[in-house]
Design a protein around this motif. Structure first.
Motif, PDB file in Angstrom:
ATOM      1  N   GLU A 167      29.967  41.863  40.988  1.00  0.00           N
ATOM      2  CA  GLU A 167      29.642  40.435  41.088  1.00  0.00           C
ATOM      3  C   GLU A 167      30.232  39.838  42.369  1.00  0.00           C
ATOM      4  N   LYS A 168      31.463  40.217  42.628  1.00  0.00           N
ATOM      5  CA  LYS A 168      32.147  39.706  43.824  1.00  0.00           C
ATOM      6  C   LYS A 168      31.338  40.002  45.094  1.00  0.00           C
ATOM      7  N   ASN A 210      33.055  43.240  37.639  1.00  0.00           N
ATOM      8  CA  ASN A 210      33.738  42.214  38.444  1.00  0.00           C
ATOM      9  C   ASN A 210      33.516  42.452  39.929  1.00  0.00           C
ATOM     10  N   ALA A 218      34.240  46.402  32.647  1.00  0.00           N
ATOM     11  CA  ALA A 218      34.554  45.045  33.098  1.00  0.00           C
ATOM     12  C   ALA A 218      35.003  45.062  34.560  1.00  0.00           C
ATOM     13  N   SER A 219      35.848  46.017  34.878  1.00  0.00           N
ATOM     14  CA  SER A 219      36.361  46.125  36.248  1.00  0.00           C
ATOM     15  C   SER A 219      35.216  46.372  37.233  1.00  0.00           C
TER      16      SER A 219
END
Lengths: 441, 441
Positions: free
Chosen positions: B119-120, B116, B112-113
């Motif tokens: 995506e950022k 994230n 997940a990290s």
């Protein structure tokens, strides 16, 4: 029963039609005999030359003036009878006739004449119209291409090309063969004679057959049944389809017979059928290396999850039991393996594995009577894998086979060592699993 | 649609975790990039070294101080997010994450990290837990083993081992690949993204897929259907059996779904399924080389009768029509060939044939609209065969394929030349016939 000992273990070979011209069969066969390091006497026969490929050439068989165990004939068909007659007078008892142009093209009278002479002098005839014979224990390749690797498998083939291809695969696979026989027209010796020889040959642990038509079906099946008590036999017999059968009949000028009846007979006596050259090779290989496991439960241990799944499908489709791991074994391994390994069947050691992980898995698994055999898949070259597998395979009766993928020079060396140690290896999970399924039959 | 141009055509690559230690992935990938003659900038990153494999090493991505198109990450999973964050700050848009230890072992928070951050900063992620990417038009092998041969086929594979094996086979077969992709966990980029890329890639004529689970089934089928209008796609999807499916689910942590439904969907859109790595290779190869023939009538021309029969069975079992020779063609050839040749289907030129016999047969046969395609079988090396086949294949639209058996160095050279000329060759009659049957579908 025909004794083929002086054929395969011939101490002297004369090549009638030996040649200095590259491209001629008489060149290639003589060259293969020399380069194959045949230790007996080699007599090139050709009236036109005094020396052929560095050897003294003779004008005729008679002019050799020494005992000849085997002659190889490559001269045109019209001269064959005269050569045989001369050979008979000299008490030669074995002839490999490479030359074509006999009954396969309707020249039945040439055939009859040749067979008359052979009978008169008791000469064993291989062929005519064949690709010769190779017997590696005697370093005697009177065939082509040159296959030198000495291994446990013999092939008796209707098709010279199938025999040649089998030999090439065996050589590339660092195994080799004991013998290669191309039957040709089978005017003299047939599969029955060669089965008798290789069935009793201590250098042959498994026999591959490629037949298009079988002359004496009853006798053939009876003999194979006897041999199967001593060593495995695998057969590639095309003609499963109507058009395949017609083509086989046309090729061998014999009645191929119903495939269904043949198939039923094979099942009855336990003769394994292969459907391709690769299968013929793989099945003969595994049966030559290993004996039937006590049951049909298999455990896969792999570094490549995807490859394990490919093998799983094949096992499931071929009635091999992808048994669940023993709970106690899972418990033991969970303490000895990194947590990301998947303790199941396939047991996935994942891509970062080393030989030590395989070692602990095999070492522990063979203590349980949960699986009857093991398929090890190496998805990358793994240094030290050979040492581990070799050591542990000696500690168990359960068959262990190896699939190497992912390539590399390390593997070629390892494959060689594995084969020397009696552990068969296969190039894909599918071929490995199919072969192991055959071993259970 | 994700644009993968800067990934595959990256002009600079940084390897985070590059190493001087043989055996480390960070060693092998850097070495493959160098030995593969990648022409862009290579930046080894490792805080412990000043120089790695002869190149200046950097303490961090930031210290490189130049534009980076692609980073390859081999450092342990706990460091991956930090590396990605740094890469994002530097406007790096592509990351191949070799490192494992994410959701495949239940570490969902690491996943997940990582996602994230990706995506950022809009970073394309290949993997994690993958074997990397190889794109030969850019000489960029950030994977292993090193596959350098440039060819028309791309493979997108769930299993890194299957991708590697495909590349090795293609290289040994003198063909090579356009691209190899190991999908790994597919946390970022999936088969959809790579299908989009290779579907439009002018260097790729055929696509091989190896998938164990498909995330977006509907979208996948729609996309493949579109691509199939432009170029062939073949899929190896194990999990045909229940236990195979369970193993696939366990391996990919995704629902594999019913094989029957998937199979029906494939049939509907015309997506060819392979059942082994060899089939995946053979089918992709023939579809990449040739286009569908006008009909399903085949003529076999062989120098090995036995091999012709093996192919005949496969054709008959796969609805390929072993058409009878045209009577007029028989008549013509009967005057041009020696009388011992068998004018039928298979057309058996027998073992003493030369290239000229093949030439006259092909030359005459392509004048008739009797067969839609030709399988040529060479049971022995035949000097000049390449020149004949190459010249005549240019005179006809009918597919011509070649099977080489019997081995030898001449053949390896001929196989290479055949492939360069766009004529696919196969190592056994069975594999050749199966591939040709697929071409007719």
């Amino acid at each position: 029963m025909t004794n083929l000992n002086t054929l395969f273990n011939a101490e002297s070979v004369a090549i009638v039609g030996a040649s200095n011209n590259i491209g001629k069969k008489g060149y290639e066969i003589l060259q293969n005999l020399i380069q194959g390091k045949y230790e007996g006497n080699i007599y090139p026969v050709n009236p036109k030359d005094d020396e052929i490929q560095g050897l003294t050439a003779y004008k005729s068989l008679t002019s050799i003036g020494a005992k000849i165990d085997l002659i190889v004939i490559v001269v045109p068909s019209k001269f064959v009878s005269a050569v045989l007659e001369e050979a008979g007078e000299l008490s030669v008892h074995n002839a490999v006739i490479i030359t074509g142009g006999f009954k396969e093209i309707g020249c039945d009278e040439l055939d009859a004449s040749m067979l008359n002479i052979a009978e008169k002098y008791k000469i064993n005839i291989v062929g005519p119209n064949c690709q010769g014979v190779n017997y590696t224990p005697n370093n005697m390749c009177v065939s082509w291409p040159l296959v030198r690797g000495k291994g446990p498998m013999a092939i008796i083939a209707q098709s010279g090309t199938v025999a040649a291809q089998f030999g090439i695969i065996a050589d590339k696979d660092s195994i080799g063969v004991s013998g290669l026989v191309s039957l040709g027209n089978k005017s003299g010796l047939t599969e029955i004679d060669f089965l008798n020889f290789f069935g009793s040959d201590p250098n042959t642990r498994a026999i591959a057959l490629n037949l298009e038509g079988i002359k004496e079906g009853h006798q053939f099946l009876k003999l194979v049944k006897e041999i199967l008590k001593k060593k495995p036999v695998v057969i590639l017999k095309p003609g499963r389809t109507i058009k395949g059968m017609i083509a086989a009949q046309s090729h061998t000028k014999s009645i191929a017979g119903s495939d269904k009846i043949f198939d039923a007979a094979c099942r009855q006596i336990g003769l394994i059928r292969a459907n391709s050259i690769d299968e013929l090779y793989d099945f003969t290989k595994i049966l030559g290396f290993l004996t039937k496991p006590a049951g049909n439960r298999v455990q896969i241990i792999t570094s490549s999850g995807g490859s394990g799944i490919l093998a799983t499908d094949i096992f499931e489709e071929n009635d091999v039991d992808m048994v669940e791991m023993h709970p106690r074994l899972k418990e033991i391994l969970s303490k000895k393996l990194p947590s990301h390994c998947v303790l199941s069947n396939p047991l996935d050691l994942t891509g970062d594995t080393d030989a030590a992980r395989y070692e602990v898995c095999i070492e522990e698994a063979i203590k349980f009577d949960n699986a009857d055999m093991f398929l090890l898949i190496f998805g990358d070259p793994i240094p030290g894998a050979y040492e581990v597998v070799n050591r542990l395979s000696k500690k168990t009766d359960k068959p262990i086979i190896v699939c190497y993928l992912g390539g590399g020079e390390i593997e070629e060396e390892e494959i060689y060592k594995m084969h020397v140690a009696g552990i068969p290896t296969f190039p894909t999970p599918t071929r490995a699993a199919k072969a192991l399924a055959i071993l259970c039959k």
